[in-house]
Design a protein around this motif. Structure first.
Motif, short mmCIF file in Angstrom:
data_model
loop_
_atom_site.label_atom_id
_atom_site.label_comp_id
_atom_site.label_asym_id
_atom_site.label_seq_id
_atom_site.Cartn_x
_atom_site.Cartn_y
_atom_site.Cartn_z
N GLU A 41 -49.73 33.32 98.41
CA GLU A 41 -49.93 33.71 99.81
C GLU A 41 -51.19 34.55 99.97
O GLU A 41 -51.95 34.37 100.93
CB GLU A 41 -48.71 34.49 100.30
CG GLU A 41 -47.47 33.64 100.41
CD GLU A 41 -46.21 34.44 100.73
OE1 GLU A 41 -46.30 35.67 100.97
OE2 GLU A 41 -45.13 33.83 100.73
N ALA A 44 -54.24 32.31 99.85
CA ALA A 44 -54.39 31.61 101.14
C ALA A 44 -54.95 32.54 102.21
O ALA A 44 -55.84 32.15 102.97
CB ALA A 44 -53.04 31.04 101.58
N ASP A 45 -54.44 33.76 102.24
CA ASP A 45 -54.92 34.72 103.24
C ASP A 45 -56.38 35.09 103.03
O ASP A 45 -57.15 35.19 103.98
CB ASP A 45 -54.04 35.98 103.23
CG ASP A 45 -52.62 35.70 103.70
OD1 ASP A 45 -52.37 34.63 104.30
OD2 ASP A 45 -51.75 36.56 103.47
N ARG A 51 -51.20 28.10 103.80
CA ARG A 51 -50.51 28.45 102.55
C ARG A 51 -50.02 27.21 101.81
O ARG A 51 -50.04 27.18 100.59
CB ARG A 51 -49.35 29.41 102.84
CG ARG A 51 -49.84 30.78 103.24
CD ARG A 51 -48.74 31.73 103.56
NE ARG A 51 -49.28 33.05 103.84
CZ ARG A 51 -48.55 34.11 104.11
NH1 ARG A 51 -47.23 34.01 104.14
NH2 ARG A 51 -49.13 35.26 104.36
N TYR A 55 -50.25 26.19 97.80
CA TYR A 55 -49.04 25.87 97.05
C TYR A 55 -49.11 24.47 96.44
O TYR A 55 -48.73 24.26 95.29
CB TYR A 55 -47.81 26.00 97.97
CG TYR A 55 -46.53 25.60 97.29
CD1 TYR A 55 -45.87 26.49 96.45
CD2 TYR A 55 -45.98 24.34 97.47
CE1 TYR A 55 -44.70 26.12 95.80
CE2 TYR A 55 -44.81 23.96 96.83
CZ TYR A 55 -44.18 24.86 96.00
OH TYR A 55 -43.03 24.50 95.34
#
Length: 170
Positions: A41, A44-45, A51, A55
């Protein structure tokens, strides 16, 4: 430099942030040892991407680990070329030598044993990847020598791994 800064530097080389996911995952895995959900996460941020994209890549490629692995991750190819050259018997030998089965980690945390679909080194069959290194034309005797050499360097390797994962000031 923090993981966030390293990822931003790596991502700056790409015109599209989605293209930077794999390099970012490599950085994050080097930092944390594996890629649990919160780390995925965070990647991704940092990149500002969905996200699910992070993954998908983290769970598709065998070079990424979403669960902890041993100090030495033994990845034995079980594709056709390696199978024809004896990888099935080699897997049984490694399992017996380490006292674990495929997918497990030794009690001392030194070895995790996995099989992978293809390492792209058919000319070296049967082949196994340990970290970034390929070991080919394996047989039981060569595997035993490899395992002994890894055990011998384990204290040094563990100390380097612990040092590299520490943040400044720790």
């Amino acid at each position: 430099m923090s993981m966030r800064e390293k990822i931003k530097v790596a991502a700056a080389r790409y015109p599209n942030q989605r293209s930077a996911i794999m390099p970012a995952l490599l950085i994050a895995q080097k930092e944390h040892g594996y890629l649990p959900g919160p780390v995925l996460e965070e990647v991704a941020d940092i990149l500002g991407v969905e996200r699910i994209w992070v993954y998908e890549l983290a769970t598709f490629y065998t070079l990424f680990h979403t669960e902890p692995v041993g100090l030495f991750h033994l990845q034995l190819c079980d594709n056709v070329s390696c199978m024809l050259c004896g990888s099935e018997d080699l897997l049984k030998h490694i399992e017996a030598a380490l006292g674990i089965e495929k997918g497990e980690t030794t009690a001392d945390g030194l070895f995790t044993l996995s099989t992978v679909e293809c390492l792209g080194a058919c000319e070296m069959a049967p082949v196994m990847q340990v970290g970034d290194d390929y070991h080919g034309k394996l047989d039981a005797a060569r595997v035993d020598v490899l395992l002994d050499s890894l055990r011998a360097i384990a204290p040094r390797a563990a100390s380097v791994e612990n040092t590299s994962s520490q943040q400044p000031g720790e």
